[in-house]
Design a protein around this motif. Structure first.
Motif, PDB file in Angstrom:
ATOM      1  N   PRO A  76       9.714  -0.977   1.967  1.00 55.02           N
ATOM      2  CA  PRO A  76       8.253  -0.833   1.980  1.00 55.02           C
ATOM      3  C   PRO A  76       7.768  -0.003   0.796  1.00 55.02           C
ATOM      4  O   PRO A  76       8.437   0.922   0.363  1.00 55.02           O
ATOM      5  CB  PRO A  76       7.994  -0.110   3.302  1.00 55.02           C
ATOM      6  N   LYS A  77       6.609  -0.393   0.284  1.00 49.66           N
ATOM      7  CA  LYS A  77       6.042   0.301  -0.875  1.00 49.66           C
ATOM      8  C   LYS A  77       4.582   0.631  -0.595  1.00 49.66           C
ATOM      9  O   LYS A  77       3.687   0.070  -1.201  1.00 49.66           O
ATOM     10  CB  LYS A  77       6.147  -0.578  -2.120  1.00 49.66           C
ATOM     11  N   LYS A  78       4.362   1.536   0.339  1.00 54.29           N
ATOM     12  CA  LYS A  78       2.999   1.936   0.669  1.00 54.29           C
ATOM     13  C   LYS A  78       2.883   3.457   0.548  1.00 54.29           C
ATOM     14  O   LYS A  78       2.890   4.166   1.540  1.00 54.29           O
ATOM     15  CB  LYS A  78       2.640   1.492   2.082  1.00 54.29           C
TER      16      LYS A  78
ATOM     17  N   ASN B 284       1.359   7.064   0.310  1.00 53.54           N
ATOM     18  CA  ASN B 284       0.116   7.718   0.704  1.00 53.54           C
ATOM     19  C   ASN B 284       0.297   9.223   0.504  1.00 53.54           C
ATOM     20  O   ASN B 284       1.359   9.682   0.086  1.00 53.54           O
ATOM     21  CB  ASN B 284      -0.283   7.368   2.139  1.00 53.54           C
TER      22      ASN B 284
ATOM     23  N   LYS C 145       3.324  10.806   2.414  1.00 54.73           N
ATOM     24  CA  LYS C 145       4.646  10.439   1.893  1.00 54.73           C
ATOM     25  C   LYS C 145       4.955  11.120   0.572  1.00 54.73           C
ATOM     26  O   LYS C 145       6.119  11.338   0.234  1.00 54.73           O
ATOM     27  CB  LYS C 145       4.743   8.924   1.717  1.00 54.73           C
TER      28      LYS C 145
END
Length: 126
Positions: free
Chosen positions: A39-41, A43, A46
């Motif tokens: 996953p590449k989200k 925020n 993170k």
């Protein structure tokens, strides 16, 4: 009847090269798959620094003491002796008196280093 197999022309370093290539390919392959499928989200939460489960109140307050890093480096340096002594014990019969003198010099150097570290107070956690 004795059967002996002779490998003519085989380089003795070929197995080491094959293990190196396999390890490198496996590491790069797993990292690549993780990069492609992960996953590449990003925020704000993170991207925050996470340290020991405690929220950071300020950057100056949460710095580690330099003694922590010195102790870690000393642990690594003195831990290498275990590897050297294991290899020495495995080749004890082959080395003979030369091996005994060699390990004596090594242990003496290690003892001098340990005494130096103790006198400098690097192992005191104040």
């Amino acid at each position: 009847m004795e059967h002996s197999v002779q490998y003519i022309g085989m380089n003795p370093y070929l197995p080491i090269l094959l293990i190196l290539i396999f390890g490198l390919a496996l590491g790069l392959g797993v990292s690549g798959v993780s990069f492609l499928l992960g996953p590449k989200k990003p925020n704000q939460h993170k991207l925050e620094v996470y340290e020991c489960g405690l929220p950071i109140t300020s950057t100056a307050e949460r710095r580690f003491s330099i003694k922590f890093y010195l102790t870690a480096i000393l642990f690594i340096l003195f831990d290498i002796e275990t590897i050297f002594m294991y290899l020495w014990s495995a080749a004890f019969d082959y080395l003979g008196w030369f091996g005994i003198v060699e390990i004596g010099i090594f242990v003496a150097t290690l003892a001098i280093g340990y005494i130096y570290v103790l006198k400098r107070g690097a192992l005191r956690w104040d």
